[in-house]
Design an enzyme around this catalytic site. Sequence first.
Site, PDB file in Angstrom:
ATOM      1  CE  LYS A 135      50.945  66.021 -14.511  1.00 53.17           C
ATOM      2  NZ  LYS A 135      51.567  67.173 -15.192  1.00 53.17           N
ATOM      3  NE  ARG A 150      46.157  70.278 -13.781  1.00 56.68           N
ATOM      4  CZ  ARG A 150      46.431  69.551 -14.852  1.00 56.68           C
ATOM      5  NH1 ARG A 150      46.293  68.242 -14.825  1.00 56.68           N
ATOM      6  NH2 ARG A 150      46.832  70.135 -15.938  1.00 56.68           N
ATOM      7  NE  ARG A 171      52.132  67.625 -24.834  1.00 56.08           N
ATOM      8  CZ  ARG A 171      51.703  67.527 -23.583  1.00 56.08           C
ATOM      9  NH1 ARG A 171      52.347  66.759 -22.715  1.00 56.08           N
ATOM     10  NH2 ARG A 171      50.652  68.188 -23.186  1.00 56.08           N
ATOM     11  NE  ARG A 201      46.964  68.222 -25.021  1.00 54.50           N
ATOM     12  CZ  ARG A 201      47.362  67.726 -23.845  1.00 54.50           C
ATOM     13  NH1 ARG A 201      47.681  66.456 -23.740  1.00 54.50           N
ATOM     14  NH2 ARG A 201      47.441  68.488 -22.780  1.00 54.50           N
ATOM     15  NE  ARG A 205      48.820  72.770 -20.724  1.00 50.04           N
ATOM     16  CZ  ARG A 205      49.557  72.075 -21.591  1.00 50.04           C
ATOM     17  NH1 ARG A 205      49.811  72.549 -22.778  1.00 50.04           N
ATOM     18  NH2 ARG A 205      50.029  70.902 -21.248  1.00 50.04           N
TER      19      ARG A 205
HETATM   20  P1  ADP Z   1      48.881  69.186 -18.739  1.00 49.60           P
HETATM   21  O1  ADP Z   1      49.297  68.495 -17.513  1.00 49.60           O
HETATM   22  O2  ADP Z   1      49.883  69.035 -19.817  1.00 49.60           O
HETATM   23  O3  ADP Z   1      48.432  70.603 -18.510  1.00 49.60           O
HETATM   24  P2  ADP Z   1      46.393  67.653 -18.866  1.00 49.60           P
HETATM   25  O4  ADP Z   1      46.040  66.744 -19.976  1.00 49.60           O
HETATM   26  O5  ADP Z   1      46.675  67.057 -17.546  1.00 49.60           O
HETATM   27  O6  ADP Z   1      47.632  68.500 -19.405  1.00 49.60           O
HETATM   28  O7  ADP Z   1      45.239  68.751 -18.665  1.00 49.60           O
HETATM   29  C1  ADP Z   1      44.707  69.458 -19.747  1.00 49.60           C
HETATM   30  C2  ADP Z   1      43.663  70.435 -19.249  1.00 49.60           C
HETATM   31  O8  ADP Z   1      42.568  69.717 -18.628  1.00 49.60           O
HETATM   32  C3  ADP Z   1      44.119  71.417 -18.175  1.00 49.60           C
HETATM   33  O9  ADP Z   1      44.737  72.568 -18.726  1.00 49.60           O
HETATM   34  C4  ADP Z   1      42.799  71.752 -17.488  1.00 49.60           C
HETATM   35  O10 ADP Z   1      42.024  72.662 -18.262  1.00 49.60           O
HETATM   36  C5  ADP Z   1      42.070  70.410 -17.507  1.00 49.60           C
HETATM   37  N1  ADP Z   1      42.365  69.605 -16.296  1.00 49.60           N
HETATM   38  C6  ADP Z   1      43.003  68.397 -16.253  1.00 49.60           C
HETATM   39  N2  ADP Z   1      43.097  67.941 -15.004  1.00 49.60           N
HETATM   40  C7  ADP Z   1      42.514  68.872 -14.214  1.00 49.60           C
HETATM   41  C8  ADP Z   1      42.310  68.996 -12.818  1.00 49.60           C
HETATM   42  N3  ADP Z   1      42.730  68.054 -11.950  1.00 49.60           N
HETATM   43  N4  ADP Z   1      41.668  70.104 -12.354  1.00 49.60           N
HETATM   44  C9  ADP Z   1      41.234  71.068 -13.190  1.00 49.60           C
HETATM   45  N5  ADP Z   1      41.405  71.027 -14.517  1.00 49.60           N
HETATM   46  C10 ADP Z   1      42.037  69.947 -15.034  1.00 49.60           C
END
Ligand code: ADP
Length: 245
Positions: free
Chosen positions: A42, A117, A155, A188, A199
């Site tokens: 994404k 999400r 990654r 990370r 996740r």
């Molecule tokens: P990925 O898509 O690889 O899991 P992101 O950078 O999008 O990584 O998200 C990292 C973390 O940030 C998630 O595991 C969550 O804890 C938090 N997060 C990000 N976006 C949201 C969201 N829309 N709602 C709830 N938590 C979020």
Amino acid sequence: MARKSQVNNGGVLTDSGSDQAPNPKSQAPLALILFGPPGSGKGTQAKLLVKTLGIPQISTGDMLREHVRKGLAVGTKVEAKMKAGILVKDEVVNRLVEERLAQPDAVRGFILDGYPRTRAQAETLCGMLAAKGWDAVVIHLVVDYNVIIARLTGRRQCPVCGTLYNEVSKPPKVAGVCDLESAALIVRDDDREEVIRQRLEAYESQTRPLIEYFREKGKRLYGVDASHETPEAVFRKIEVLIRKP
Ligand code: ADP
């Protein structure tokens, strides 16, 4: 107007050929929702699309990480959850997005990466879209489970500029060092194996069901196979879909 997407036997959403796809000539700003599991690309697609569409990427993950890095109040609230791969509270994320969408650079449209999400987030977003009369299109990046695992475990990220690399598919010129900043690359916290599992579980239980929600709401929804092709090839497919007359 509603359009229906189809789900084939493999669970891959396909373009149903509606003439309702957004296009750059449309008057309404475009809310482009990049949807898919962690590791589906994404963020990579968002960055490519920013260049061609000239609208900003809004990544809730990046915004939250910035709050953590700066030691802001929101950051201290969410840090532990992020490290554990658990979703942050809806009210926190919804507020961040609402504030971000009120910024002047979002008036012509925006690319959402990692939001919504959960059902509550999707409802908040749909409320905002309806209130502002924004066009929305959802691009679902469909990726094999094994490909996701390989991508996430390989990654690496630059701690200075945030550029993402992959040991296998996108290595830096010098192993372990950022091409742009010459900084040592890091893993990370949430790319550790047990956190990756968490996740993916969060995605399966809370996020994946939104596909059905988007369909019920009549959102334009396209599935794009993002397992086997290069990021550039996936990007070209997305471009075609969103530019359809
Ligand atoms: P990925 O898509 O690889 O899991 P992101 O950078 O999008 O990584 O998200 C990292 C973390 O940030 C998630 O595991 C969550 O804890 C938090 N997060 C990000 N976006 C949201 C969201 N829309 N709602 C709830 N938590 C979020």
